[in-house]
Design an enzyme around this catalytic site. Structure first.
Site, PDB file in Angstrom:
ATOM      1  N   CYS A  29       0.915  -1.272  -0.065  1.00 41.19           N
ATOM      2  CA  CYS A  29      -0.180  -0.068  -0.104  1.00 41.19           C
ATOM      3  C   CYS A  29       0.858   1.364  -0.046  1.00 41.19           C
ATOM      4  O   CYS A  29       0.556   2.408  -0.566  1.00 41.19           O
ATOM      5  CB  CYS A  29      -1.034   0.131   1.348  1.00 41.19           C
ATOM      6  SG  CYS A  29      -2.009  -1.477   1.340  1.00 41.19           S
ATOM      7  N   ASP A  68      -3.017  -3.501   7.292  1.00 42.57           N
ATOM      8  CA  ASP A  68      -4.250  -4.102   7.778  1.00 42.57           C
ATOM      9  C   ASP A  68      -4.298  -5.403   7.155  1.00 42.57           C
ATOM     10  O   ASP A  68      -4.679  -6.575   7.892  1.00 42.57           O
ATOM     11  CB  ASP A  68      -5.334  -3.444   7.330  1.00 42.57           C
ATOM     12  CG  ASP A  68      -5.589  -2.075   8.312  1.00 42.57           C
ATOM     13  OD1 ASP A  68      -4.674  -1.436   8.488  1.00 42.57           O
ATOM     14  OD2 ASP A  68      -6.837  -1.665   8.796  1.00 42.57           O
ATOM     15  N   CYS A  86      -2.142   3.030   2.960  1.00 42.05           N
ATOM     16  CA  CYS A  86      -2.839   2.105   3.683  1.00 42.05           C
ATOM     17  C   CYS A  86      -3.698   2.521   4.648  1.00 42.05           C
ATOM     18  O   CYS A  86      -3.862   3.878   5.087  1.00 42.05           O
ATOM     19  CB  CYS A  86      -2.071   1.156   4.370  1.00 42.05           C
ATOM     20  SG  CYS A  86      -2.820  -0.324   4.907  1.00 42.05           S
ATOM     21  N   ASP A  87      -4.852   2.044   5.058  1.00 42.52           N
ATOM     22  CA  ASP A  87      -5.978   2.549   5.812  1.00 42.52           C
ATOM     23  C   ASP A  87      -6.001   3.616   6.729  1.00 42.52           C
ATOM     24  O   ASP A  87      -6.912   4.705   6.682  1.00 42.52           O
ATOM     25  CB  ASP A  87      -7.014   1.284   6.388  1.00 42.52           C
ATOM     26  CG  ASP A  87      -7.230   0.131   5.525  1.00 42.52           C
ATOM     27  OD1 ASP A  87      -6.914   0.251   4.406  1.00 42.52           O
ATOM     28  OD2 ASP A  87      -7.942  -0.714   5.872  1.00 42.52           O
ATOM     29  N   LYS A  88      -5.162   3.397   7.838  1.00 43.73           N
ATOM     30  CA  LYS A  88      -5.082   4.597   8.890  1.00 43.73           C
ATOM     31  C   LYS A  88      -4.409   5.676   8.516  1.00 43.73           C
ATOM     32  O   LYS A  88      -4.513   6.577   9.357  1.00 43.73           O
ATOM     33  CB  LYS A  88      -4.459   3.931  10.132  1.00 43.73           C
ATOM     34  CG  LYS A  88      -5.533   2.523  10.617  1.00 43.73           C
ATOM     35  CD  LYS A  88      -6.719   2.693  10.493  1.00 43.73           C
ATOM     36  CE  LYS A  88      -7.589   1.580  10.686  1.00 43.73           C
ATOM     37  NZ  LYS A  88      -7.521   0.613   9.751  1.00 43.73           N
ATOM     38  N   CYS A 127      -5.126  -1.668  -1.611  1.00 47.08           N
ATOM     39  CA  CYS A 127      -6.059  -2.736  -1.751  1.00 47.08           C
ATOM     40  C   CYS A 127      -7.167  -2.053  -2.947  1.00 47.08           C
ATOM     41  O   CYS A 127      -7.778  -0.838  -2.391  1.00 47.08           O
ATOM     42  CB  CYS A 127      -6.875  -3.306  -0.640  1.00 47.08           C
ATOM     43  SG  CYS A 127      -5.560  -4.063   0.473  1.00 47.08           S
ATOM     44  N   GLU A 172     -10.212  -5.618  12.904  1.00 47.17           N
ATOM     45  CA  GLU A 172     -10.999  -5.635  11.787  1.00 47.17           C
ATOM     46  C   GLU A 172     -11.423  -7.177  11.660  1.00 47.17           C
ATOM     47  O   GLU A 172     -10.330  -8.081  12.054  1.00 47.17           O
ATOM     48  CB  GLU A 172     -10.437  -5.310  10.623  1.00 47.17           C
ATOM     49  CG  GLU A 172     -10.613  -3.870  10.325  1.00 47.17           C
ATOM     50  CD  GLU A 172     -10.015  -3.124   9.077  1.00 47.17           C
ATOM     51  OE1 GLU A 172      -9.434  -4.102   8.341  1.00 47.17           O
ATOM     52  OE2 GLU A 172     -10.096  -1.977   9.006  1.00 47.17           O
ATOM     53  N   SER A 228     -13.302  -4.895   7.811  1.00 47.39           N
ATOM     54  CA  SER A 228     -12.486  -4.525   6.714  1.00 47.39           C
ATOM     55  C   SER A 228     -13.574  -3.801   5.830  1.00 47.39           C
ATOM     56  O   SER A 228     -14.800  -4.204   5.720  1.00 47.39           O
ATOM     57  CB  SER A 228     -11.816  -5.360   6.206  1.00 47.39           C
ATOM     58  OG  SER A 228     -11.436  -4.927   4.995  1.00 47.39           O
TER      59      SER A 228
END
Length: 553
Positions: free
Chosen positions: A48, A80, A121-123, A193, A443, A469
């Site tokens: 990511c 993640d 990435c996510d955070k 992702c 998640e 997720s």
């Protein structure tokens, strides 16, 4: 220009500071220019953010071309996808706070004039938004872009397909060789992702929020156009300093509503709820779970993105990207058009610049949405007095009633899926996984992927005080509040208790009287903390409820 860095580098009493900068290769001329922090979430762990170190060179080129001085610094990220289903996943949400703190501390400590926050990435994106609100210096978020889809047996793959293939393999419906082939093909290179999972949800939302340049995020990570955009972002950062346009001028109640509408219309991740509650808190803006319900209810689901839809982020980019989505929202009356963005144009003006690719199928016509309301639904009841969240893509069943199968942690569920202990009709309950109880609110894609892969997705529901997720699909309810660790009703459930989920009436309840729940609560005792030292213990002591964004300050 308003330049905080002058305090650090100007005057005879700052000679020592200048000497230190010179040791790192900066000149007197460099220090006379706007000093722009490049807050990079680069890492070699996972795809990511893997390419952000290279991409930063093009951002710095743009800063220099515009007459500024770039100063790159790094912060952390937790993958993640790699940590999913393990104890390590508990660190993911905690990392949002550390990312925000570290971006803030470096920029504040060195009194930088502006910031480019490079995210993946996510955070990292919500962490960056939080930090920029605290700093309130001219800033822009630059998302590194999505991974391209993998390809196997004539179909596109994302990481979601790997998790579901793991469940199918455990039930014997695919071979080990087929699982290996899917694993090998799913992630072909750098980038976040590919579906409308949490990373892409937050990337699209931050464009509608106004803190990212419209159209910058949807360019795939490996597309050469990403480097050209990086140069533009560097130039824009210097321009923002010259215009003195700050995050708190951009982020308002109206712009947050625009961002939430983008999540609703794209079928985005329920994590967007958690993050925007935290963002609103940081910026001093009132926002509640009920606001998400109201905005989602009035916003049609118009974008067909995985996991609920058919397409991935690179398809959305080819279709016309977020400008096209914004134009659809504007046409439906779901966009506050006058909100300012980092470009200096309003979001309405940005929407007017949209170019739709002829024949595209990703973004539906205004008069033919996938469904008339968005993907986010907030439920309440005697199991979730403070609310919980579910994402509905439009084809899930509206109601489910069945006996509880109660698990004290995520790890205990997979064996139950594999050995057949979970059967059609069950309501799987995973508790003590909330912000305090986890700690860190894991998640559950490992579990939900296994349920789907085992063929139970249409007959089993799941509720948890943890998270899901963005790749999760099915009737899966997360963020149940109050959480089990603080004595919420979910802590009082026993195997066999009948739970009813009704998304039409937005209710989550257990067939127990108030008296029975009170008696069980009187007998309940809080479990011992899972961590007693270090960052996890500190987080558990500070963190608020998921219904308040799981903030620590």
């Amino acid at each position: 220009m308003n330049r905080p860095s002058r305090t650090i580098v100007e005057g005879t009493d700052r000679a020592a500071a200048r000497a230190m900068y010179k040791a790192a290769g900066y000149t007197d001329e460099d220090m006379r220019k706007p000093m722009i922090g490049i807050a990079n979430t680069w890492t070699e762990i996972g795809p990511c953010n893997f390419h952000l170190r290279h991409l930063a060179e093009f951002v710095k080129q743009g800063v220099r071309e515009a007459g500024g001085t770039p100063l790159e610094y790094n912060t952390i990220t937790v993958s993640d996808g790699i940590t999913m289903g393990s104890e390590g996943m508990k660190t993911s949400l905690v990392s949002r706070e550390v990312i925000a703190d570290s971006i803030e501390l470096v920029a504040r400590g060195h009194m930088l004039d502006g910031v480019v926050a490079m995210t993946g990435c996510d955070k990292t994106t919500p962490g960056a938004i939080l930090a920029l609100g605290r700093l309130d210096v001219p800033s822009v978020v630059f998302y590194g872009g999505s991974i391209m889809p993998g390809r196997h047996n004539g179909r596109d793959l994302t990481i979601q397909d790997v998790f579901e293939a793991m469940g199918a393999h455990s039930k014997g419906t695919i071979t080990t060789d087929e699982l290996q082939a899917i694993e090998d093909a799913a992630c072909p290179g750098a980038g976040s992702c590919g579906g409308q999972f949490t990373a892409n949800t937050m990337a699209t939302a931050v464009e509608l929020l106004g803190l990212a340049k419209m159209g910058s995020g949807s360019i795939p990570a490996t597309d050469p156009a990403k480097q050209d955009m990086a140069v533009e972002i560097g130039r824009l950062a210097v321009d923002l300093v010259r215009r003195d346009l700050r995050p708190r001028q951009i982020v308002t109640r109206a712009s947050i509503e625009n961002a939430i509408a983008s999540i609703a219309t794209t079928g985005g991740s329920t994590n967007g709820v958690l993050h925007f509650l935290a963002i609103a808190h940081e910026y001093g803006i009132e926002l509640s779970l009920d606001d998400f319900q109201e905005i989602s209810q009035r916003t049609p689901l118009m974008v067909s993105m995985k996991p609920g839809g058919l397409f991935v982020a690179s398809d959305l980019h080819q279709a016309g990207g977020m400008p096209l989505v914004a134009s659809r929202l504007l046409a439906r009356g779901c966009l506050h058009a006058d909100c300012i963005t980092v470009t200096g144009r309003s979001i309405g003006e940005e929407a007017a610049l949209a170019v739709e690719t002829p024949g595209q199928q990703v973004v539906r016509p205004v008069d033919k949405p996938i469904k008339l309301s968005g993907g986010l639904v907030v439920l309440r009841g005697n199991l979730a007095p403070d609310g919980c969240v579910v994402k509905l893509a439009g084809h899930e069943r509206a109601q489910h009633s069945g006996p509880a199968k109660v698990f004290e942690r995520e790890e205990d569920v997979l064996p139950a899926v594999h050995n057949g202990s979970i059967v059609a009709g069950d309501v799987v309950v995973i508790r003590y996984e909330g912000p305090v109880g986890g700690p860190g609110m894991r998640e559950m894609l490992h579990v939900t992927g296994a349920i789907m892969g085992a063929g139970l997705g249409e007959s089993v529901a799941l509720i948890t005080d943890g998270r899901f997720s963005g790749a999760t699909r099915g009737l899966m309810l997360g963020h149940v509040a109050p959480e089990a660790a603080v004595g919420g009703p979910v802590a009082l459930l026993r195997d066999g208790d009948r739970i009813t989920i009704d998304t039409a009436t937005r209710s989550l309840s257990v067939a127990l009287s108030d008296e029975e729940l009170a008696q069980r609560h009187q007998a309940w005792r809080a479990p011992a903390p899972r961590y007693t030292t270090g960052v996890m213990a500190k987080y558990a002591k500070l963190v608020s409820s998921a219904s308040q964004g799981a903030v620590t300050g």
